[in-house]
Design a protein around this motif. Sequence first.
Motif, mmCIF file in Angstrom:
data_model
loop_
_atom_site.group_PDB
_atom_site.id
_atom_site.type_symbol
_atom_site.label_atom_id
_atom_site.label_comp_id
_atom_site.label_asym_id
_atom_site.label_seq_id
_atom_site.Cartn_x
_atom_site.Cartn_y
_atom_site.Cartn_z
ATOM 1 N N ALA A 118 0.818 -1.229 0.000
ATOM 2 C CA ALA A 118 0.000 0.000 0.000
ATOM 3 C C ALA A 118 0.844 1.268 0.000
ATOM 4 O O ALA A 118 0.303 2.367 -0.018
ATOM 5 N N ASP A 119 2.178 1.128 -0.006
ATOM 6 C CA ASP A 119 3.057 2.301 0.073
ATOM 7 C C ASP A 119 3.568 2.662 -1.324
ATOM 8 O O ASP A 119 4.466 2.006 -1.863
ATOM 9 N N THR A 160 -10.089 3.481 -9.115
ATOM 10 C CA THR A 160 -10.858 2.279 -9.438
ATOM 11 C C THR A 160 -10.928 2.066 -10.950
ATOM 12 O O THR A 160 -11.697 1.258 -11.437
ATOM 13 N N GLN A 161 -10.069 2.820 -11.663
ATOM 14 C CA GLN A 161 -9.997 2.714 -13.127
ATOM 15 C C GLN A 161 -9.750 1.260 -13.534
ATOM 16 O O GLN A 161 -8.871 0.601 -12.995
ATOM 17 N N GLU A 162 -10.522 0.795 -14.506
ATOM 18 C CA GLU A 162 -10.499 -0.628 -14.841
ATOM 19 C C GLU A 162 -9.314 -1.038 -15.717
ATOM 20 O O GLU A 162 -8.591 -1.961 -15.415
ATOM 21 N N MET A 163 -9.095 -0.358 -16.844
ATOM 22 C CA MET A 163 -7.998 -0.753 -17.721
ATOM 23 C C MET A 163 -7.622 0.415 -18.616
ATOM 24 O O MET A 163 -8.383 1.377 -18.740
ATOM 25 N N ASP A 182 -16.477 -12.697 -14.079
ATOM 26 C CA ASP A 182 -16.580 -12.322 -12.671
ATOM 27 C C ASP A 182 -17.005 -10.857 -12.610
ATOM 28 O O ASP A 182 -16.267 -9.971 -13.024
ATOM 29 N N THR A 183 -18.197 -10.605 -12.114
ATOM 30 C CA THR A 183 -18.717 -9.233 -12.151
ATOM 31 C C THR A 183 -18.657 -8.550 -10.782
ATOM 32 O O THR A 183 -19.241 -7.477 -10.598
ATOM 33 N N ARG A 184 -17.954 -9.165 -9.843
ATOM 34 C CA ARG A 184 -17.811 -8.484 -8.552
ATOM 35 C C ARG A 184 -17.095 -7.151 -8.762
ATOM 36 O O ARG A 184 -16.254 -7.027 -9.658
ATOM 37 N N PRO A 185 -17.389 -6.142 -7.923
ATOM 38 C CA PRO A 185 -16.777 -4.822 -8.151
ATOM 39 C C PRO A 185 -15.261 -4.856 -7.982
ATOM 40 O O PRO A 185 -14.741 -5.546 -7.103
ATOM 41 N N ASN A 186 -14.596 -4.095 -8.860
ATOM 42 C CA ASN A 186 -13.142 -4.062 -8.875
ATOM 43 C C ASN A 186 -12.599 -3.392 -7.616
ATOM 44 O O ASN A 186 -13.233 -2.509 -7.043
ATOM 45 N N PHE A 336 -3.713 -17.743 -14.580
ATOM 46 C CA PHE A 336 -3.745 -16.502 -13.795
ATOM 47 C C PHE A 336 -5.171 -15.973 -13.708
ATOM 48 O O PHE A 336 -5.864 -15.847 -14.714
ATOM 49 N N GLU A 337 -5.573 -15.660 -12.478
ATOM 50 C CA GLU A 337 -6.915 -15.127 -12.251
ATOM 51 C C GLU A 337 -6.849 -13.961 -11.276
ATOM 52 O O GLU A 337 -5.900 -13.852 -10.499
ATOM 53 N N LYS A 338 -7.900 -13.148 -11.326
ATOM 54 C CA LYS A 338 -7.988 -11.998 -10.429
ATOM 55 C C LYS A 338 -9.252 -12.120 -9.596
ATOM 56 O O LYS A 338 -10.320 -12.433 -10.124
ATOM 57 N N ILE A 339 -9.109 -11.897 -8.307
ATOM 58 C CA ILE A 339 -10.285 -11.828 -7.431
ATOM 59 C C ILE A 339 -10.570 -10.345 -7.183
ATOM 60 O O ILE A 339 -9.818 -9.687 -6.463
ATOM 61 N N PRO A 340 -11.636 -9.807 -7.788
ATOM 62 C CA PRO A 340 -11.934 -8.386 -7.551
ATOM 63 C C PRO A 340 -12.349 -8.202 -6.098
ATOM 64 O O PRO A 340 -13.160 -8.966 -5.575
ATOM 65 N N SER A 341 -11.764 -7.207 -5.442
ATOM 66 C CA SER A 341 -11.953 -7.087 -3.993
ATOM 67 C C SER A 341 -12.941 -6.027 -3.571
ATOM 68 O O SER A 341 -13.205 -5.874 -2.386
ATOM 69 N N GLY A 342 -13.445 -5.252 -4.528
ATOM 70 C CA GLY A 342 -14.435 -4.227 -4.166
ATOM 71 C C GLY A 342 -13.777 -2.931 -3.728
ATOM 72 O O GLY A 342 -12.573 -2.867 -3.483
ATOM 73 N N ALA A 343 -14.602 -1.902 -3.631
ATOM 74 C CA ALA A 343 -14.114 -0.546 -3.362
ATOM 75 C C ALA A 343 -13.223 -0.490 -2.132
ATOM 76 O O ALA A 343 -13.544 -1.068 -1.089
ATOM 77 N N GLY A 344 -12.106 0.204 -2.255
ATOM 78 C CA GLY A 344 -11.241 0.463 -1.107
ATOM 79 C C GLY A 344 -10.325 -0.677 -0.713
ATOM 80 O O GLY A 344 -9.508 -0.539 0.190
ATOM 81 N N LYS A 345 -10.422 -1.814 -1.407
ATOM 82 C CA LYS A 345 -9.549 -2.945 -1.065
ATOM 83 C C LYS A 345 -8.689 -3.320 -2.273
ATOM 84 O O LYS A 345 -8.937 -2.889 -3.393
ATOM 85 N N PHE A 346 -7.683 -4.142 -2.025
ATOM 86 C CA PHE A 346 -6.778 -4.541 -3.106
ATOM 87 C C PHE A 346 -7.224 -5.864 -3.720
ATOM 88 O O PHE A 346 -7.517 -6.822 -2.996
ATOM 89 N N ASN A 347 -7.256 -5.909 -5.040
ATOM 90 C CA ASN A 347 -7.554 -7.162 -5.728
ATOM 91 C C ASN A 347 -6.478 -8.192 -5.387
ATOM 92 O O ASN A 347 -5.342 -7.838 -5.082
ATOM 93 N N VAL A 348 -6.848 -9.457 -5.477
ATOM 94 C CA VAL A 348 -5.900 -10.535 -5.212
ATOM 95 C C VAL A 348 -5.690 -11.304 -6.511
ATOM 96 O O VAL A 348 -6.640 -11.513 -7.278
ATOM 97 N N TRP A 349 -4.435 -11.687 -6.757
ATOM 98 C CA TRP A 349 -4.072 -12.368 -7.999
ATOM 99 C C TRP A 349 -3.676 -13.801 -7.706
ATOM 100 O O TRP A 349 -2.920 -14.056 -6.763
ATOM 101 N N LEU A 350 -4.186 -14.719 -8.503
ATOM 102 C CA LEU A 350 -3.954 -16.141 -8.267
ATOM 103 C C LEU A 350 -3.106 -16.752 -9.374
ATOM 104 O O LEU A 350 -3.272 -16.420 -10.550
#
Length: 449
Positions: A118-119, A160-163, A182-186, A336-350
């Motif tokens: 986060a830094d 929260t810009q997507e791409m 996966d339509t969960r919020p980014n 490789f997959e992405k877990i969208p984590s929603g507003a204010g959190k960091f996505n997780v990459w698998l």
Amino acid sequence: MQGGTAPAETTKADFTLQIAPVALELAPNRIISTIGYNGTCPGPLLRMKEGVPVTVDVINQTETPEFVHWHGLFVPAEVDGAEEEGTPPVPPNGRRRYQFVPKPAGTRWYHSHAMAEADLHKGTYTGQFGFLMIDAGKDPGRYDQEVFLALRDWEPFFSTQEMDEDEQEDQGAKPEKPAVLDTRPNGLEVTSVMYSINDKVLGAGEPIRAKQGDRVLMHLLNASAIENKRIALPGHRFQVLALDGNPVPTPQLTEAVTLGAGERVDAIVEMNQPGNWILGATDDNVRNAGLGVVVEYANQHREPQWMPPAKPGWDYAIFGRAAPGATPEQKIDMVFEKIPSGAGKFNVWLVNGKPYPHEEFVLKQGSRYRLVFHNRTDDSHPLHLHRHSFEIAEHRGKPTAGIIKDTVIVPLFGRTAVDFTADQPGLTLFHCHIQQHMDYGFKALFRYA
Ligand SMILES: [Cu+2]
């Protein structure tokens, strides 16, 4: 010779890198605070001779542990500059001596390999990067002028810009696109609105000065922590000679050059279009926010011109040869997959269903492997393998051979396959070169049996 890191000894090092805060003047009245090597960003151009051992003293004048990674070099894990491989850190307010034998020849670079999470003032978000040229003693070809151009962004922030624009335009096949998205919020992404080439925004630095008929050898590096970039020079073409420092089988003329974070391109540009031009990002927002440099012909005084390239596509395969390379003995699929984590959190990459750390991939020394990268995410990722190079075997559905790299962009929902020989024993890090992706799971370790 084995490399090693040790506290600095009394003998003089070949190179010294001092890590310390830098006030970077991107333009008059636009001075930012970052961390750099030897008071400049990029750091000093390091020139080494292939096969001739070097010592580098790194003096860390910051409060956090640092790692200097020698990107694209075949060096032992103890000096590679990756914590995951077991390289010891350069302690805060301390020093460490790196010793290794530089190889292979070509355009390499060095940069911080610290985690940032986060830094946004750590790791590759800072100005800790520079070119490292390994000279083979061979004639690199006829040119009149050599320039080093590192593409950068500065003052990153979360959004929260997507791409990015390039990705929205990607028309390629998407063999890895899931039937149900996966339509969960980014979650949070990192972005920037301030860019430069080397240490100056477009128009603030010295132009590249050329005469008609000059051949300018450009060493291009995407030193961004954040995103892939595409650049062009109106009225001119790039004769691409090497990718990631390694000569390509089929040099080609291109109107634009795409560079994933961590990638390098060596190209000759023939100056045959007198005028003043902008060499810059093809994305208007990025170029207008600083990513460019003026190319000025002798005795030309008009305003620098920009025109978008007609065909902005980029396909590694055009630089390859058709004949298939050596057939690998083993295949390793990496999904490789992405877990969208929603507003204010960091996505997780698998990687294969799990974020780092997970079980290591085990290599047999001497075997040749095919890594098949399945990108089931809506981003293009520049994937980097440490301490080895690989040969692109398939990209965008096309088989190819002879393109040797250490970083490759796998298109969104796309698939790329690379082959490499397990000939550098020791822990080997693999990761996406976008700092945030790496920090939140997008990495893996290979070890030798
Ligand atoms: Cu990535």
